[in-house]
Design a protein around this motif. Structure first.
Motif, PDB file in Angstrom:
ATOM      1  N   ALA A 224       0.788  -1.236   0.000  1.00 26.10           N
ATOM      2  CA  ALA A 224       0.000   0.000   0.000  1.00 26.10           C
ATOM      3  C   ALA A 224       0.816   1.280   0.000  1.00 26.10           C
ATOM      4  CB  ALA A 224      -0.919   0.006   1.231  1.00 26.10           C
ATOM      5  N   GLY A 225       2.120   1.202   0.171  1.00 29.92           N
ATOM      6  CA  GLY A 225       2.914   2.418   0.317  1.00 29.92           C
ATOM      7  C   GLY A 225       2.911   3.308  -0.904  1.00 29.92           C
ATOM      8  N   HIS A 226       2.804   2.736  -2.093  1.00 31.45           N
ATOM      9  CA  HIS A 226       2.850   3.534  -3.319  1.00 31.45           C
ATOM     10  C   HIS A 226       1.502   4.142  -3.680  1.00 31.45           C
ATOM     11  CE1 HIS A 226       1.336  -0.398  -4.582  1.00 31.45           C
ATOM     12  NE2 HIS A 226       0.821   0.187  -5.648  1.00 31.45           N
ATOM     13  N   ARG A 227       0.464   3.774  -2.978  1.00 33.06           N
ATOM     14  CA  ARG A 227      -0.869   4.266  -3.306  1.00 33.06           C
ATOM     15  C   ARG A 227      -1.094   5.659  -2.716  1.00 33.06           C
ATOM     16  NH1 ARG A 227      -3.643   0.026  -5.462  1.00 33.06           N
ATOM     17  NH2 ARG A 227      -2.779  -2.041  -5.036  1.00 33.06           N
ATOM     18  N   ARG A 228      -2.165   6.292  -3.151  1.00 33.23           N
ATOM     19  CA  ARG A 228      -2.478   7.647  -2.710  1.00 33.23           C
ATOM     20  C   ARG A 228      -2.538   7.720  -1.180  1.00 33.23           C
ATOM     21  NH1 ARG A 228      -7.529   9.527  -5.806  1.00 33.23           N
ATOM     22  NH2 ARG A 228      -8.492   7.879  -4.577  1.00 33.23           N
ATOM     23  N   GLY A 229      -1.805   8.678  -0.609  1.00 30.31           N
ATOM     24  CA  GLY A 229      -1.744   8.760   0.849  1.00 30.31           C
ATOM     25  C   GLY A 229      -1.066   7.544   1.444  1.00 30.31           C
ATOM     26  N   GLY A 230       0.006   7.069   0.803  1.00 28.11           N
ATOM     27  CA  GLY A 230       0.646   5.803   1.131  1.00 28.11           C
ATOM     28  C   GLY A 230       0.867   5.522   2.600  1.00 28.11           C
ATOM     29  N   PRO A 231       1.520   6.420   3.357  1.00 25.91           N
ATOM     30  CA  PRO A 231       1.773   6.109   4.775  1.00 25.91           C
ATOM     31  C   PRO A 231       0.508   5.837   5.575  1.00 25.91           C
ATOM     32  CG  PRO A 231       3.126   7.953   4.073  1.00 25.91           C
ATOM     33  CD  PRO A 231       2.179   7.661   2.950  1.00 25.91           C
ATOM     34  N   ALA A 232      -0.598   6.531   5.241  1.00 30.88           N
ATOM     35  CA  ALA A 232      -1.849   6.291   5.952  1.00 30.88           C
ATOM     36  C   ALA A 232      -2.346   4.871   5.678  1.00 30.88           C
ATOM     37  CB  ALA A 232      -2.903   7.308   5.539  1.00 30.88           C
ATOM     38  N   LYS A 233      -2.213   4.434   4.441  1.00 28.98           N
ATOM     39  CA  LYS A 233      -2.679   3.092   4.103  1.00 28.98           C
ATOM     40  C   LYS A 233      -1.727   2.019   4.639  1.00 28.98           C
ATOM     41  CE  LYS A 233      -5.284   4.860   0.230  1.00 28.98           C
ATOM     42  NZ  LYS A 233      -5.415   5.042  -1.228  1.00 28.98           N
ATOM     43  N   VAL A 234      -0.450   2.357   4.744  1.00 24.39           N
ATOM     44  CA  VAL A 234       0.486   1.453   5.408  1.00 24.39           C
ATOM     45  C   VAL A 234       0.080   1.278   6.867  1.00 24.39           C
ATOM     46  CG1 VAL A 234       2.862   1.188   6.206  1.00 24.39           C
ATOM     47  CG2 VAL A 234       2.418   1.944   3.871  1.00 24.39           C
ATOM     48  N   LEU A 267       3.664  13.862   4.819  1.00 24.78           N
ATOM     49  CA  LEU A 267       2.942  13.809   3.542  1.00 24.78           C
ATOM     50  C   LEU A 267       1.886  14.898   3.438  1.00 24.78           C
ATOM     51  CD1 LEU A 267       2.928  11.992   0.990  1.00 24.78           C
ATOM     52  CD2 LEU A 267       1.029  10.744   2.016  1.00 24.78           C
ATOM     53  N   GLY A 268       1.389  15.427   4.577  1.00 25.84           N
ATOM     54  CA  GLY A 268       0.403  16.502   4.533  1.00 25.84           C
ATOM     55  C   GLY A 268      -0.810  16.310   5.415  1.00 25.84           C
ATOM     56  N   PHE A 269      -0.923  15.154   6.094  1.00 28.21           N
ATOM     57  CA  PHE A 269      -2.028  14.976   7.033  1.00 28.21           C
ATOM     58  C   PHE A 269      -1.805  15.871   8.247  1.00 28.21           C
ATOM     59  CE2 PHE A 269      -2.354  10.961   4.713  1.00 28.21           C
ATOM     60  CZ  PHE A 269      -3.728  10.812   4.568  1.00 28.21           C
ATOM     61  N   ILE A 331      -9.971   9.065   1.057  1.00 31.04           N
ATOM     62  CA  ILE A 331     -10.697  10.308   0.780  1.00 31.04           C
ATOM     63  C   ILE A 331      -9.895  11.518   1.243  1.00 31.04           C
ATOM     64  CG2 ILE A 331     -12.723  11.658   1.480  1.00 31.04           C
ATOM     65  CD1 ILE A 331     -14.294   9.009   1.431  1.00 31.04           C
ATOM     66  N   LYS A 332      -9.307  11.436   2.428  1.00 33.53           N
ATOM     67  CA  LYS A 332      -8.489  12.539   2.926  1.00 33.53           C
ATOM     68  C   LYS A 332      -7.304  12.797   2.006  1.00 33.53           C
ATOM     69  CE  LYS A 332     -10.419  14.129   6.679  1.00 33.53           C
ATOM     70  NZ  LYS A 332     -10.796  15.544   6.795  1.00 33.53           N
ATOM     71  N   ALA A 333      -6.667  11.725   1.543  1.00 37.46           N
ATOM     72  CA  ALA A 333      -5.518  11.875   0.652  1.00 37.46           C
ATOM     73  C   ALA A 333      -5.932  12.468  -0.688  1.00 37.46           C
ATOM     74  CB  ALA A 333      -4.850  10.511   0.450  1.00 37.46           C
ATOM     75  N   ALA A 334      -7.071  12.024  -1.227  1.00 38.93           N
ATOM     76  CA  ALA A 334      -7.553  12.562  -2.503  1.00 38.93           C
ATOM     77  C   ALA A 334      -7.905  14.038  -2.380  1.00 38.93           C
ATOM     78  CB  ALA A 334      -8.763  11.756  -2.969  1.00 38.93           C
ATOM     79  N   GLU A 335      -8.543  14.387  -1.267  1.00 39.75           N
ATOM     80  CA  GLU A 335      -8.948  15.782  -1.058  1.00 39.75           C
ATOM     81  C   GLU A 335      -7.737  16.711  -1.001  1.00 39.75           C
ATOM     82  OE1 GLU A 335     -11.750  18.288   2.095  1.00 39.75           O
ATOM     83  OE2 GLU A 335     -10.981  16.309   2.598  1.00 39.75           O
ATOM     84  N   ARG A 336      -6.624  16.229  -0.450  1.00 38.97           N
ATOM     85  CA  ARG A 336      -5.416  17.059  -0.324  1.00 38.97           C
ATOM     86  C   ARG A 336      -4.477  16.901  -1.518  1.00 38.97           C
ATOM     87  NH1 ARG A 336      -5.239  16.878   5.457  1.00 38.97           N
ATOM     88  NH2 ARG A 336      -7.344  17.545   6.045  1.00 38.97           N
ATOM     89  N   GLY A 337      -4.850  16.087  -2.498  1.00 41.64           N
ATOM     90  CA  GLY A 337      -3.985  15.890  -3.662  1.00 41.64           C
ATOM     91  C   GLY A 337      -2.697  15.155  -3.348  1.00 41.64           C
ATOM     92  N   MET A 338      -2.744  14.260  -2.364  1.00 36.27           N
ATOM     93  CA  MET A 338      -1.539  13.536  -1.961  1.00 36.27           C
ATOM     94  C   MET A 338      -1.230  12.403  -2.931  1.00 36.27           C
ATOM     95  SD  MET A 338      -2.173  13.197   2.133  1.00 36.27           S
ATOM     96  CE  MET A 338      -2.581  14.620   3.142  1.00 36.27           C
ATOM     97  N   VAL A 339       0.023  12.032  -2.973  1.00 37.32           N
ATOM     98  CA  VAL A 339       0.442  10.888  -3.783  1.00 37.32           C
ATOM     99  C   VAL A 339       1.091   9.869  -2.866  1.00 37.32           C
ATOM    100  CG1 VAL A 339       0.749  12.261  -5.867  1.00 37.32           C
ATOM    101  CG2 VAL A 339       2.663  11.993  -4.273  1.00 37.32           C
ATOM    102  N   GLY A 340       1.403   8.714  -3.421  1.00 35.41           N
ATOM    103  CA  GLY A 340       2.054   7.683  -2.638  1.00 35.41           C
ATOM    104  C   GLY A 340       3.550   7.892  -2.559  1.00 35.41           C
ATOM    105  N   LEU A 341       4.203   7.017  -1.819  1.00 39.13           N
ATOM    106  CA  LEU A 341       5.649   7.070  -1.718  1.00 39.13           C
ATOM    107  C   LEU A 341       6.282   6.485  -2.979  1.00 39.13           C
ATOM    108  CD1 LEU A 341       5.980   5.797   1.964  1.00 39.13           C
ATOM    109  CD2 LEU A 341       6.157   8.160   1.168  1.00 39.13           C
TER     110      LEU A 341
END
Length: 644
Positions: A224-234, A267-269, A331-341
């Protein structure tokens, strides 16, 4: 004996709140801990020496260790025990050594008829006092206060009004019942702690020492690390996997949070969002088979339902819980335009499986042994031994002798964090049984609910929240199950549904303000406001409040696999829609009418789970149709909206 690598391991796996001893005391504590671990493993493969003896022996080791390793006050020395600590340690050891010595003689007497010898009475009083003091030191004063309240109820029975009145007990009778009978301090709750709760905790320790936590974290990062908001999903995935090791939310936050929370912040959270994601993910560790925390073992004993059956029915709800948390992070990652690692900064999945995949073998073996109906005590102890053997398959997981000794010591050190707590819970449960309080509360709940299972569940949820303030999940579950499970069964719920409802509600006190211990731990790591973190956890963990109603009224616990799969599929849709409605974002900000429409779709999906699949299909169809219309309206109003 203690080199730098061993010291680092000790700091990693020993409970942080315990004293850091030195010199001969350090060696003495280590030898005592290792001795109890080896004795417990020995009992797992042989015939035990009797209920009171086995449980008394366990407390004879754990209570003195608690007095020596846990300071009496925050201001007390963390380097060495005081004279009071030593006095309490010796007193508790004497009280339970006496119980061990007298156990056979107690079998030949009649409780309530034979006189209570002064020696038994005095040691019984010492046993109660030292249990309460050990409980206060490990988990705080709340459950001690509850114990005193229940004891007061037992002693003052004739003075209570109405249905709460009972015959009462004299002080000698109470000590006799609690100390000299297998249905008091030494009842099944303490018995579970002295047997397979201990070995399951030890299994988790051995997995961690052999590198299981590192393997699980790397696996989560690879997936999950490479996905949007990666650290959150990790954080979500690793906490789900770590739940198989500890079943403890605070342990999960302390282990994975120190890595994932700083990464999420970078990452921006926001700090409280990062803490909440980790906290709510870690709470799921207590819901994720095959360990699920200590409460699940008590549930198996209270319900007489095989542990493996409870674990099987808990898989789908746990997955739904993590789906809800995962989509919140997305959703939080998408709203902030975050990307994965970047992938080049993450471990490769094939390498993780090749180098550490063998660590999963003991978990698989554990499940197989329980399916084959071996006792949980034997299965977990066997997997401790297998973990040691399997660790030698790879250089990076191999346990040398110093690590083995540290793991054996850590087994007892981890056990004493809850041993006194469960002894206190055993006393509360014994009081509810001996005074008839269990049936009295059942009648009161049924009366106040007006015969409605929905209202009864809401009342139990509120009761769990209030009683659970400041209590660990296990204690909260034991108390509420003793008081309320019977009422839910009287109102038509199955035994398993009633207890799972209460077990899930018991988790909420750790994240719900004003007293939310797990949220406080996450907030401290994130340097976030504790209350803000707690309320963010409440918003994220909606599944924690919805799924208990699914246990009661859906087919999630149905014997039919088809019914379970239907409700699981509908539940996936439900827990994707709920965070979209709450946070108002899906590929773009959503207007209030659209959020309300999505919320209505979620409500229709929930309604589809009530009853069987045939009855739910029209509601599911209505939800999908309304969702399609809503999506069409959104697309027409914003044709240029960018998708992610």
């Amino acid at each position: 004996m203690f080199d730098s690598a061993t010291e680092e391991l000790r700091q990693k796996i020993f409970p942080q709140e315990q004293r850091v001893t030195s010199g001969w005391l350090r060696i003495g504590v280590a030898v005592t801990c290792i001795t109890l671990t080896l004795i417990t493993l020995y009992f797992a493969f042989t015939i035990t020496i009797g209920e009171v003896k086995t449980r008394g022996l366990h407390l004879m080791f754990t209570l003195p260790l608690t007095m020596l390793l846990y300071p009496a006050l925050k201001s007390s020395s963390r380097a060495r025990p005081s004279l009071v600590d030593w006095g309490l340690a010796i007193s508790s050891a004497a009280a339970f050594a006496w119980a061990f010595y007298r156990a056979d003689a107690w079998l030949d007497r009649y409780v309530g008829y034979d006189p209570v010898p002064w020696s038994d009475f005095i040691f019984g009083c010492i046993a109660l006092v030292t249990i309460f003091e050990a409980t206060r030191r490990t988990v705080g004063p709340t459950i001690v206060f509850l114990n005193l309240l229940f004891i007061g109820y037992a002693l003052t029975g004739p003075y209570w009004p109405g249905v709460l009145e009972h015959g009462g007990m004299s002080i000698p009778d109470f000590i006799e019942t609690m100390y000299m009978d297998a249905e008091g301090i030494f009842n099944f709750i303490t018995g579970l702690m002295a047997t397979y709760i201990f070995t399951f905790l030890l299994f988790g320790v051995f997995l961690r020492v052999s590198g299981g936590d590192r393997v699980f974290t790397d696996l989560a990062a690879a997936v999950a690390g490479h996905r949007r908001g990666g650290p959150a999903k990790v954080a979500v995935v690793s906490s789900a996997l770590m739940g198989m090791l500890s079943g403890s939310s605070i342990s999960n936050v302390s282990t994975t949070g120190t890595m994932t929370i700083p990464m999420m912040k970078r990452l921006g959270f926001r700090n409280y969002e990062a803490a909440a994601i980790e906290v709510v993910s870690s709470v799921g560790g207590g819901l994720m088979p095959p360990l699920m925390g200590t409460g699940i073992f008590i549930m198996a004993s209270l319900t007489n339902i095989p542990l493996v059956e409870i674990l099987f029915y808990s898989i789908a709800p746990a997955l739904l819980y993590y789906v809800a948390v995962y989509f919140y992070a997305d959703i939080k990652a998408a709203e902030r335009g975050m990307v994965g690692l970047p992938r080049d900064e993450l471990p490769r999945l094939s390498e993780v499986v090749l180098q550490g995949g063998h660590i999963f073998l003991p978990v698989i073996i554990l499940i197989v042994l329980m399916v084959l109906q071996y006792t949980p005590f034997f299965a977990s102890a066997a997997c401790v031994v297998m973990t040691l053997a399997i660790s030698y398959l790879r250089q990076n997981t191999r346990m040398h002798w110093k690590q083995l000794l540290t793991a054996l010591e850590a087994g007892t050190r981890v056990a004493i964090t809850i041993s006194a707590l469960l002894a206190s819970a055993a006393i509360i449960y014994a009081v509810t049984v001996h005074t008839g309080l269990l049936t009295k509360i059942t009648s009161i709940l049924i009366d106040y609910s007006g015969g409605s299972a929905v209202i009864a569940i809401i009342l139990l949820g509120l009761m769990s929240y209030v009683i659970g303030m400041g209590l660990p999940v296990t204690a909260s579950y034991v108390i509420i199950a003793a008081l309320g499970a019977g009422a839910l069964q009287e109102l038509g719920l199955s035994v398993l549904a009633a207890h799972l409802v209460i077990f899930w509600f018991a988790q909420d006190s750790t994240i719900t303000p004003p007293i939310c211990m797990t949220a406080f731990v996450g907030a401290r790591i994130a340097e976030a406001p504790p209350m803000r973190t707690g309320w963010e956890c409440v918003k994220m963990a909606k599944a924690l409040y919805i799924i208990p109603f699914m246990f009661a009224f859906s087919s999630l616990l149905d014997p039919s696999l088809g019914e379970v799969c239907f409700d699981f599929a509908v539940g996936l849709l439900l827990f994707v829609l709920v965070p979209i409605s709450i946070y108002g974002y899906w590929r773009q900000p959503l207007s209030t009418p659209v959020r309300l429409s999505v919320g209505l779709c979620a409500a229709l999906s929930f309604t589809a789970t009530l009853g069987d699949a045939q009855d739910g299909l029209p509601w599911l169809g209505a939800s999908i149709a309304l969702l399609a219309c809503t999506a069409l309206v959104v697309r027409r109003r914003s044709p240029g909206a960018q998708t992610s």
